[in-house]
Design an enzyme around this catalytic site. Structure first.
Site, short mmCIF file in Angstrom:
data_model
loop_
_atom_site.label_atom_id
_atom_site.label_comp_id
_atom_site.label_asym_id
_atom_site.label_seq_id
_atom_site.Cartn_x
_atom_site.Cartn_y
_atom_site.Cartn_z
N TYR A 1 0.79 -1.26 -0.02
CA TYR A 1 -0.14 0.05 0.08
C TYR A 1 0.87 1.24 0.08
O TYR A 1 0.24 2.53 0.04
CB TYR A 1 -1.03 -0.09 1.27
CG TYR A 1 -2.00 -1.33 1.12
CD1 TYR A 1 -2.79 -1.40 0.07
CD2 TYR A 1 -1.93 -2.16 2.22
CE1 TYR A 1 -3.83 -2.41 0.31
CE2 TYR A 1 -2.73 -3.17 2.39
CZ TYR A 1 -3.59 -3.31 1.07
OH TYR A 1 -4.55 -4.58 1.15
N HIS B 1 -9.24 0.98 -5.42
CA HIS B 1 -8.23 0.28 -4.59
C HIS B 1 -6.87 0.58 -5.03
O HIS B 1 -6.63 1.07 -6.03
CB HIS B 1 -8.39 -1.39 -4.81
CG HIS B 1 -9.73 -1.88 -4.43
ND1 HIS B 1 -10.22 -2.17 -3.30
CD2 HIS B 1 -10.67 -2.07 -5.47
CE1 HIS B 1 -11.52 -2.79 -3.47
NE2 HIS B 1 -11.66 -2.69 -4.60
#
Ligand code: DQA
Length: 145
Positions: A22, A101
């Protein structure tokens, strides 16, 4: 346009968890980049994050009932993969929602390839980090204007 960016479960730990997946920027830092991009383009943006499924449902209801935005950018985190409550909330409102996402969910574990939200969303963008949110905004602007 007026955008509402909603981040769901565990996204508050962005920049601190699974940095290889991430990235190292915090959610506040990512939001600042989105805000700067919107400002440059004459768009308005507000941000909301919660780890609580029902609070995300409430945020969708509220923006629908109060007409506080033109479109929602939603990263529901893991709720994406199994929350029929969020799916029903997206179906219930006439405000377009784009599923986003940070990571490419299709290049990861099998369970992440399933989204119960995608088919009731206007579109889906994944894999571009903060760029997923910005690409979603641009896609909405081109398709709705
Ligand atoms: C995520 C992907 C989800 O599978 C995961 O549960 C998350 C983050 C993403 O932004 O890549 O929490 O939504």
């Amino acid at each position: 346009m007026k955008f509402l960016v909603i981040n769901g479960v565990n996204l508050n730990l962005t920049g601190k968890r699974e940095k290889g997946v991430y990235g190292t920027e915090t959610l506040d830092e990512l939001n600042a980049k989105i805000a700067e991009y919107c400002k440059k383009n004459g768009d308005e943006v507000r941000f909301y994050q919660s780890n609580v499924e029902g609070e995300l449902v409430n945020a969708l209801h509220e923006t629908f009932l109060q007409r506080t935005c033109d479109a929602v950018i939603l990263n529901a985190g893991a709720f994406t993969h199994y929350s029929y409550a969020l799916r029903d909330a997206i179906s219930a409102i006439d405000i377009p929602v784009v599923e986003v996402h940070l990571s490419n969910v299709h290049a990861r574990e099998e369970f992440r390839k399933t989204s119960v939200l995608s088919s009731v969303c206007k579109g889906v963008v994944c894999g571009f980090g903060v760029g997923s949110y910005i690409a979603a905004m641009e896609g909405l602007k081109v398709s709705l204007r």
